[in-house]
Motif scaffolding. Structure first.
Motif, PDB file in Angstrom:
ATOM      1  N   ASP A 336       0.830  -1.207   0.000  1.00 21.87           N
ATOM      2  CA  ASP A 336       0.000   0.000   0.000  1.00 21.87           C
ATOM      3  C   ASP A 336       0.868   1.262   0.000  1.00 21.87           C
ATOM      4  OD1 ASP A 336      -2.331  -1.424  -0.078  1.00 21.87           O
ATOM      5  OD2 ASP A 336      -2.624  -1.416   2.105  1.00 21.87           O
ATOM      6  N   ALA A 337       1.965   1.208   0.739  1.00 20.09           N
ATOM      7  CA  ALA A 337       2.886   2.357   0.773  1.00 20.09           C
ATOM      8  C   ALA A 337       3.503   2.582  -0.599  1.00 20.09           C
ATOM      9  CB  ALA A 337       3.972   2.119   1.819  1.00 20.09           C
ATOM     10  N   TRP A 338       3.881   1.481  -1.247  1.00 15.93           N
ATOM     11  CA  TRP A 338       4.445   1.610  -2.602  1.00 15.93           C
ATOM     12  C   TRP A 338       3.403   2.180  -3.564  1.00 15.93           C
ATOM     13  CZ3 TRP A 338       3.342  -1.573  -7.065  1.00 15.93           C
ATOM     14  CH2 TRP A 338       4.201  -1.322  -8.141  1.00 15.93           C
ATOM     15  N   SER A 339       2.154   1.768  -3.398  1.00 20.21           N
ATOM     16  CA  SER A 339       1.088   2.299  -4.230  1.00 20.21           C
ATOM     17  C   SER A 339       0.860   3.783  -3.939  1.00 20.21           C
ATOM     18  CB  SER A 339      -0.201   1.513  -3.979  1.00 20.21           C
ATOM     19  OG  SER A 339      -1.265   2.011  -4.736  1.00 20.21           O
ATOM     20  N   ALA A 340       1.058   4.193  -2.692  1.00 18.34           N
ATOM     21  CA  ALA A 340       0.856   5.593  -2.307  1.00 18.34           C
ATOM     22  C   ALA A 340       1.900   6.515  -2.919  1.00 18.34           C
ATOM     23  CB  ALA A 340       0.876   5.724  -0.786  1.00 18.34           C
TER      24      ALA A 340
END
Length: 840
Positions: A336-340
């Protein structure tokens, strides 16, 4: 090879016996060889090793100047002036820094409207690590890319004060011959803006890169595709920036007006966008003075509100200066952090504008504005929003307007709307400039360009592009209906441009700056790695809207590359089919037809040789004009060509042909807006100056030769050789050789002391007076523009893909682009066109 044939010249040497056993040479000069650094006299008999002649010849190398290849407007100026200086006073620099706020930083300044809203649509706020990690990520992204990369490195890679993708490409083109069109002339290097600030690369590494770029055509193609890809991404930004900026600003009404839903938001955004694009035709000159104060007020609002939120809600957000929170953020949220990251990269949208808009300001002004105003204000804005989220995590979807104090909502809403429109305006103008520069470099079909300001040449309006951008913006807003989905598309275009600039600046470091190899590799390693990580994150959103900029970029890239590919093939076919000098000499001065009074301006793209279109006119017309000028509009890899260095004249064929070549040189930022009457007047005046200077230089050469004979010859008096005066008729060649007899010793002191008094004045040259009178008569009879309506077709044995591209795509673009006559704004009654078919 093809390139070798293109550089060939059409020269014929005619020998005639001279009494007394000497051999004189008459040389017909087409102009192909006179662009070399050596003067025409050095091209005479290389086997003549007479000692006496050698000393005179060495003096001739120094003076006079070349008579048949010089800048006619600059001949009265000793040393053309250099490019405009950027060394400005302190107050002027501060004033420029203030103005940059309205032009350069509008896009980046409006990013706080939507960054955290997009980031926390991917990551749910569960603890302070989420907020502090996202804040730390945003802060260090701004510090690394805009501040470290652009402010301290990329801004220095400017092209005589100009920035942007095309500026980097033109800078590389001056150090290595990477242009696809082989029409480069050594004379172009005498243009003031062409002067290289740094020495020619001498290091083995730089030379090997230069050789590889020049010798391997696939590397030239890759470099061109890279530049075109970057330009296509910028045009894609011109579609997405207005859509996301306006929609984000209007979204503030959703929480303030009851019943204001998504449909109402889309309708209001479309109305604002239509109004924004409708006013483009009037230009931005009348309201541009308001841009900087409005953006200055906007940045002041961001900083004030941010500081208020930090003090009021949670000052502990200052812990985000510790980059360890970035690690904790990724550790906690993983994928999710990478997607953010796709939302985080939106905080640096518009960073490329710092470099692209450099030509309107200065390096110091942009550095001061970002370091002292933009950077601290943005940090305070994001820290203030994070501080508000620490107390109200549920407000992440509209964090900007929720964090604004209630009493200030409507003033901030008005300022935000104005800031969004200004940011959109700047991006639309940048798109117009990119398209214009693409047309200048032969990479985009000709379109109508309207100049909206008489004073500021950079303010242009392209109706077709404006309507295209408006329709696309409306489509984007109607389809996506939310800033989050538009943001997914926005990131790809922005990071794509940054990767292109990183690659080109690295090449500049290795080829031109000759930076230490370790430091040169650190630049792409550090910044390129970060940008590739961001690119991987935004590419993961292809299904959620990321496909849109890729489609836009692919379409524009295809159009630009096909146009460039077809133009290069057309140019090469024109070179192959040019008329030989032998054929012209066989036709004689009448060109095999009747010469009638008038000046024919024959437009073509050749800088050397006689274009085949002349043969078509000779076959199609019962008569041809008494004076023919081959006009070549040529764009050189410099930003601006000074007016006094615009034209390059030379004579084609013997004098009695009355044929000349005029190369009109423009930079990629130059604006062609002269009226055809003004152009004609300037051309004739320049041609008259050229003829007078040519006569003076030839007279000087003739007198030097006579002086040479008087001082060194011991047999010429006995040989009975007639002394030619070079004015018997108008069939004399450009370089008329009057040497005869045997050599002896030379007395250089006597020769040099007699030089000034031996220069013939123009009144003493009957051939010059005749030519000037003939030119005046031709001018009074009027001008006719001789154009070719060219059709390009692929040969029958060509590959299927080439036939498809040339016969259909390129032909479609040629049929629907702006015609040459319309571009030159010439009355139809003054135009003659013939059809030409080029088989490529």
């Amino acid at each position: 090879m093809e390139g070798d044939r293109i550089e060939e010249s059409s020269v014929r040497l005619l020998s005639r016996p001279s009494s007394g056993g000497g051999v004189g040479e008459s040389r017909w000069v087409d102009g192909s060889e006179v662009d070399s650094e050596s003067p025409p006299w050095s091209l005479l008999d290389e086997n003549d090793s007479r000692e006496g002649y050698g000393s005179i010849k060495r003096r001739l190398v120094k003076k006079p100047k070349r008579a048949d290849s010089f800048d006619v407007e600059a001949m009265e100026i000793s040393g053309a002036q250099g490019h405009h200086s950027k060394d400005l006073s302190t107050w002027t620099t501060i004033a420029l820094a203030f103005q940059t706020l309205g032009v350069v930083y509008g896009d980046m300044g409006t990013s706080p409207l939507y960054v955290f809203a997009d980031v926390f649509s991917k990551v749910t706020i569960e603890s302070e690590v989420d907020i502090l990690g996202a804040l730390s990520l945003v802060m260090y992204t701004i510090a690394l890319i805009p501040l470290a990369k652009y402010v301290f490195v990329v801004l220095k890679a400017n092209d005589n004060g100009e920035g942007g993708t095309f500026a980097l490409y033109s800078l590389i083109s001056r150090y290595a011959k990477v242009s696809m069109l082989p029409n480069r002339q050594p004379a172009d290097e005498h243009i003031s803006s062409f002067r290289l600030k740094l020495p020619t690369p001498e290091l083995e590494r730089a030379l090997s890169i230069k050789d590889a770029l020049e010798k391997k055509s696939f590397l030239k193609t890759i470099l061109l595709l890279l530049v075109l890809m970057g330009t296509s991404m910028v045009i894609g930004d011109g579609i997405l920036t207005p859509a996301i900026s306006v929609m984000s600003a209007m979204s503030g009404l959703q929480g303030e007006i009851p019943g204001f839903g998504t449909t109402a938001l889309v309708v209001v955004s479309i109305i604002v966008l239509v109004a924004l694009f409708s006013i483009q035709q009037f230009g931005t000159g009348k309201v541009s003075f308001l841009f900087a104060p409005v953006l200055a007020l906007w940045f002041f609002s961001l900083a004030s509100i941010g500081l208020y939120n930090i003090v009021t809600h949670d000052i502990s957000v200052l812990r985000a200066f510790n980059p360890a929170y970035i690690y904790l953020f990724f550790k906690k949220n993983s994928l999710d952090a990478w997607s953010a990251l796709g939302g985080c990269v939106l905080c640096i949208t518009g960073a490329e504008a710092m470099f692209a808009d450099l030509g309107h300001f200065s390096v110091k002004a942009i550095q001061i504005a970002f370091s002292c105003v933009v950077f601290p204000c943005l940090l305070l804005a994001y820290m203030g929003q994070a501080s508000y989220l620490m107390k109200h995590p549920e407000s992440s979807d509209r964090i900007f307007y929720d964090s604004v104090p209630e009493s200030l909502f409507w003033p901030v809403f008005v300022i935000a709307t104005l800031a969004a429109m200004i940011a959109s305006q700047a991006m639309i103008s940048a798109t117009f400039s990119c398209v214009k520069q693409s047309m200048a470099l032969g990479c985009f079909p000709r379109l109508k360009i309207v100049h909206t300001s008489r004073r500021l040449m950079g303010q242009i309006y392209i109706p077709v592009i404006n309507y295209f951008l408006m329709i696309m913006c409306i489509v984007v807003v109607s389809i996506f209906r939310s800033t989050t989905d538009i943001a997914n598309a926005y990131g790809i275009a922005e990071v794509g441009v940054m990767i292109v600039s990183t690659t080109l600046v690295t090449l500049v470091m290795l080829l031109i700056w000759q930076t230490n190899l370790f430091l040169a590799l650190c630049f792409p390693l550090v910044f390129g790695s970060v940008e590739l990580i961001y690119m991987s994150a935004v590419l993961s959103k292809i299904k959620e809207g990321g496909w849109l900029p890729l489609v836009f970029a692919s379409c524009f890239l295809s159009v630009m590359y096909i146009w460039n590919y077809g133009s290069v093939l057309k140019y090469q076919s024109e070179v192959r089919e040019k008329i030989s000098m032998d054929f012209m000499l066989e036709l004689g001065s009448t060109l095999g037809t009747v010469r009638v009074p008038g000046i024919g301006l024959l437009y073509n793209e050749l800088v050397y040789g006689i274009p085949s279109i002349l043969g078509q006119y000779l076959l199609s017309l019962p008569a041809i004009h008494s004076t023919i000028v081959f006009v070549c509009i040529k764009y050189v890899p410099v930003p601006v060509v000074p007016q006094e260095e615009r034209f390059l004249f030379r004579r084609v064929c013997p004098k009695d042909y009355h044929m000349f070549r005029c190369v009109a040189r423009y930079g990629y930022k130059d604006v062609r807006k002269e009226d055809h009457h003004a152009f004609e007047q300037l051309l004739v005046e320049s041609l008259e100056k050229f003829l007078r200077r040519e006569a003076q230089d030839l007279a000087l050469e003739s007198n030097l030769n006579e002086l040479d004979m008087d001082s060194v010859s011991v047999t010429s008096k006995d040989s009975g050789a007639p002394a030619g005066d070079g004015t018997e008729d108008l069939r004399i060649p450009l370089m008329h050789d009057q040497r005869s007899g045997e050599p002896g010793t030379s007395t250089s002191e006597e020769a040099s002391s007699a030089l000034p008094s031996s220069v013939m004045s123009s009144e003493e040259d009957p051939s010059l007076e005749y030519e000037l009178a003939a030119l005046k008569e031709a001018k009074d009879s009027g001008f006719t523009y001789l154009l070719a309506h060219g059709d390009v077709r692929a040969k029958k044995n060509s590959f299927f893909l080439k036939k498809l591209v040339i016969n259909y795509f390129y032909s479609f673009l040629r049929r629907n682009c702006r015609g040459g006559a319309a571009t030159m704004r010439v009355p139809h009654m003054n135009i003659l066109q013939v059809g030409m078919t080029y088989m490529v």
